[in-house]
Motif scaffolding. Structure first.
Motif, short mmCIF file in Angstrom:
data_model
loop_
_atom_site.label_atom_id
_atom_site.label_comp_id
_atom_site.label_asym_id
_atom_site.label_seq_id
_atom_site.Cartn_x
_atom_site.Cartn_y
_atom_site.Cartn_z
N UNK A 1 32.38 32.87 38.88
CA UNK A 1 32.77 33.49 40.14
C UNK A 1 34.28 33.57 40.32
N UNK A 2 35.05 32.52 39.96
CA UNK A 2 36.51 32.68 40.04
C UNK A 2 37.02 33.81 39.13
N UNK A 3 36.45 33.92 37.93
CA UNK A 3 36.86 35.00 37.03
C UNK A 3 36.50 36.36 37.60
N UNK A 4 35.32 36.45 38.22
CA UNK A 4 34.90 37.72 38.81
C UNK A 4 35.82 38.10 39.97
N UNK A 5 36.24 37.11 40.76
CA UNK A 5 37.18 37.37 41.85
C UNK A 5 38.50 37.92 41.30
N UNK A 6 38.97 37.35 40.19
CA UNK A 6 40.20 37.83 39.58
C UNK A 6 40.01 39.26 39.06
N UNK A 7 38.88 39.52 38.43
CA UNK A 7 38.61 40.87 37.92
C UNK A 7 38.58 41.87 39.07
N UNK A 8 37.92 41.51 40.16
CA UNK A 8 37.85 42.41 41.31
C UNK A 8 39.24 42.68 41.87
N UNK A 9 40.08 41.63 41.90
CA UNK A 9 41.44 41.83 42.39
C UNK A 9 42.21 42.78 41.47
N UNK A 10 42.07 42.59 40.17
CA UNK A 10 42.76 43.45 39.21
C UNK A 10 42.34 44.91 39.38
N UNK A 11 41.06 45.12 39.59
CA UNK A 11 40.54 46.49 39.73
C UNK A 11 41.03 47.15 41.01
#
Length: 303
Positions: free
Chosen positions: A285-295
């Motif tokens: 979930x932390x990685x997914x949050x980072x990915x969503x922020x990058x996108x």
């Protein structure tokens, strides 16, 4: 019931990946006897020899050790995912992300992304590692990184990709006072008449040389360097031209010379920055949050 700890498994897998108890000790900042004892206890608990110790030459896996290693990595990944997802589910979002990034693009994108992300999620620790593409991919496969940021070149099908920006053609990098720098665009044939300063990292090296080779052109490579800033400085000093995809916002080199970015007329394969993660491992979930922020962040290179 066999008794073991995740710490023992971590010591074991790190030893396998570094091929040496000495190197594992340096990487983990743990005394060598502690690592040796942990591995011996695993072997005793499971009644199997996992490693073959070679005097002054590191270690190698037994057949049982190879199977044990694969299962240990699977269990450590599951433990990491459980821990990070649980932290992200708390009232105060926390956790840890480890990101590998291709060294040529890391300075241009990673500081901006991490600074913005930390403002939104101050409780999530972001660990950064930059290196050549093969090093980043190896770290991803070993479970060292949750995500990798790199160009979509020579990437195998073991990963899922998410684009970070639109595909972009390479551009010509020229000294400010070069005759070709005064043009709005140049051709590969025009460039091939000049000396080339080549960014010498894989896959960039192959990518840039193939652009010319596909047109039957073979420019003379005067200098090579794995450092994008060294390439820029050599071009700034009038030693030749270069071709790059990464487009720093500042056209000045470290030593104060001005560069010009000139578009290339020829059709060629474009390059795209991507986030990659293993198909076998869903992002935490932390990685997914980072990915969503990058996108959600504009990463288009500046002109």
């Amino acid at each position: 019931m066999r008794h073991f700890t995740l710490k023992q498994l971590n010591y074991f897998t790190t030893t396998v990946e570094t091929e040496s108890i000495v190197e594992a000790s340096r990487k983990l900042h743990i005394a060598q006897p502690s690592i040796s004892t942990a591995i011996k206890n695993l072997e005793s608990s499971f009644g199997q020899q996992l490693l073959i110790r070679h005097h002054a030459q590191g270690i190698s896996l037994t057949p049982s050790g190879r199977r044990f290693y694969d299962k240990a990595k699977e269990l450590l990944r599951a433990s990491h995912e459980f821990e990070q997802n649980s932290l992200a589910d708390s009232d105060i979002v926390s956790g840890k992300i480890s990101i590998g990034c291709f060294e040529s693009v890391a300075p241009l994108y990673i500081p901006k992304l991490t600074a913005g992300f930390k403002k939104m999620y101050p409780g999530i620790e972001v660990q950064l590692h930059d290196g050549q593409q093969h090093e980043v991919m190896a770290g991803l496969h070993r479970g060292q990184f949750d995500l990798a940021l790199l160009y979509d070149l020579e990437i195998d099908n073991s990963v899922r990709k998410e684009p970070l920006n639109a595909p972009h053609k390479p551009y010509a990098l020229l000294p400010e006072n070069h005759p070709l720098a005064l043009k709005e665009s140049v051709t590969l044939e025009e460039l091939s008449q000049e000396s080339m300063i080549l960014l010498d990292v894989i896959p960039s090296r192959n990518y840039f040389l193939n652009i010319f080779a596909e047109k039957g052109l073979y420019p003379k490579v005067a200098y090579t360097s794995p450092s994008i800033e060294m390439v820029r400085c050599m071009v700034g000093q009038g030693q030749g031209f270069s071709i790059l995809v990464t487009r720093p916002c500042n056209k000045m080199t470290y030593d104060g010379k001005r560069l010009e970015y000139v578009e290339i007329e020829d059709d060629m394969e474009s390059s795209m920055l991507i986030m990659a993660y293993l198909k076998t491992d869903e992002p935490t979930k932390p990685a997914r949050l980072f990915m969503d922020y990058c996108l959600s962040t504009n990463l288009e290179p500046s002109s």
